[in-house]
Design an enzyme around this catalytic site. Structure first.
Site, PDB file in Angstrom:
ATOM      1  N   HIS A  10      -4.356  -1.203 -14.634  1.00 31.67           N
ATOM      2  CA  HIS A  10      -4.320  -2.636 -14.354  1.00 31.67           C
ATOM      3  C   HIS A  10      -5.609  -3.332 -14.767  1.00 31.67           C
ATOM      4  CE1 HIS A  10      -4.515  -6.389 -12.083  1.00 31.67           C
ATOM      5  NE2 HIS A  10      -3.200  -6.380 -12.169  1.00 31.67           N
ATOM      6  N   LEU A  73       0.691   3.185  -9.235  1.00 34.60           N
ATOM      7  CA  LEU A  73       1.325   3.939  -8.153  1.00 34.60           C
ATOM      8  C   LEU A  73       2.800   3.601  -8.000  1.00 34.60           C
ATOM      9  CD1 LEU A  73      -1.287   4.036  -5.260  1.00 34.60           C
ATOM     10  CD2 LEU A  73      -0.445   5.911  -6.689  1.00 34.60           C
ATOM     11  N   ALA A  74       3.151   2.354  -8.275  1.00 32.26           N
ATOM     12  CA  ALA A  74       4.537   1.933  -8.031  1.00 32.26           C
ATOM     13  C   ALA A  74       5.095   1.199  -9.247  1.00 32.26           C
ATOM     14  CB  ALA A  74       4.601   1.029  -6.805  1.00 32.26           C
ATOM     15  N   GLY A  76       6.135  -1.620 -10.081  1.00 31.28           N
ATOM     16  CA  GLY A  76       6.163  -3.071  -9.903  1.00 31.28           C
ATOM     17  C   GLY A  76       6.325  -3.776 -11.240  1.00 31.28           C
ATOM     18  N   HIS A  78       4.221  -4.838 -13.377  1.00 29.97           N
ATOM     19  CA  HIS A  78       3.401  -4.351 -14.493  1.00 29.97           C
ATOM     20  C   HIS A  78       4.083  -3.182 -15.213  1.00 29.97           C
ATOM     21  CE1 HIS A  78       0.238  -7.002 -13.396  1.00 29.97           C
ATOM     22  NE2 HIS A  78       0.047  -6.456 -12.211  1.00 29.97           N
TER      23      HIS A  78
END
Lengths: 123, 123
Positions: A10, A73-74, A76, A78
């Site tokens: 990110h 981690l998830a 989402g 992104h």
């Protein structure tokens, strides 16, 4: 070898967080030295290199295949939208390169086992 | 067994992201079944259970030792300040419980190797 691994993170305002990504990249470069020509990282936001900058650089190095690893981690926005969109842009710019987006970090199959091993060795 | 593993995640507005944490928790529960009595997760923000709610519940179950696993990629403010502060609060409420904060996910030693294995099997 003309393949590459691109870790996409990110990007953080905290330089220490970005450095953790660079450190992971270095470790991966060592682990993959015998089978991956270039291992590097890029950031979606806040810091650089950007994804396009890094892919352009890989293309200039003669890479013909890039595996993309979402350092998230998830799954989402992104992971689901931004990274595929970046890769689609890169595909159009570099039609000679094959791109493959790997599962994101949080979904790696071996993760529960790795965490469990850590628990055991530190308890 | 009277030990527990508490996975602490940030918490997301996206229910799918929180569900990924619940899914990891379930996998860890299965992996650790023979050596950890209770495996559960809590969230710092946005969603529940909170860290204190979950630790209170573990205390009520007679747990005397809790390993805390920060489900974070980088050692930002949540890992460095918020989680230790939450655990210190819990320590004062539950003096009979031993707490141990594990390394955060992004710093796990085996992570580069795990990522490298994933690259190999999906390339």
């Amino acid at each position: 070898m003309n393949n590459a691994l691109l870790i996409i993170s990110h990007g953080s305002r905290r330089s220490a967080s970005n450095e953790e990504v660079l450190s992971l990249t270095t470790s991966l470069r060592e682990a993959a030295a015998s089978s991956v020509a270039i291992v590097d990282c890029a950031f979606l936001e806040i810091t650089r290199p950007t994804v396009q900058e890094k892919i352009d650089q890989m293309a200039n190095s003669g890479v013909t295949s890039i595996q993309v690893f979402p350092h998230f981690l998830a799954a989402g926005a992104h992971v689901t939208f931004d990274i595929p969109r970046e890769i689609e842009t890169a595909r159009q710019k570099h039609p000679g390169i094959t791109f493959h987006i790997l599962p994101h970090l949080g979904s790696l199959e071996g993760l529960p086992t790795l965490i469990f091993k850590t628990i055991q060795t530190t308890s």
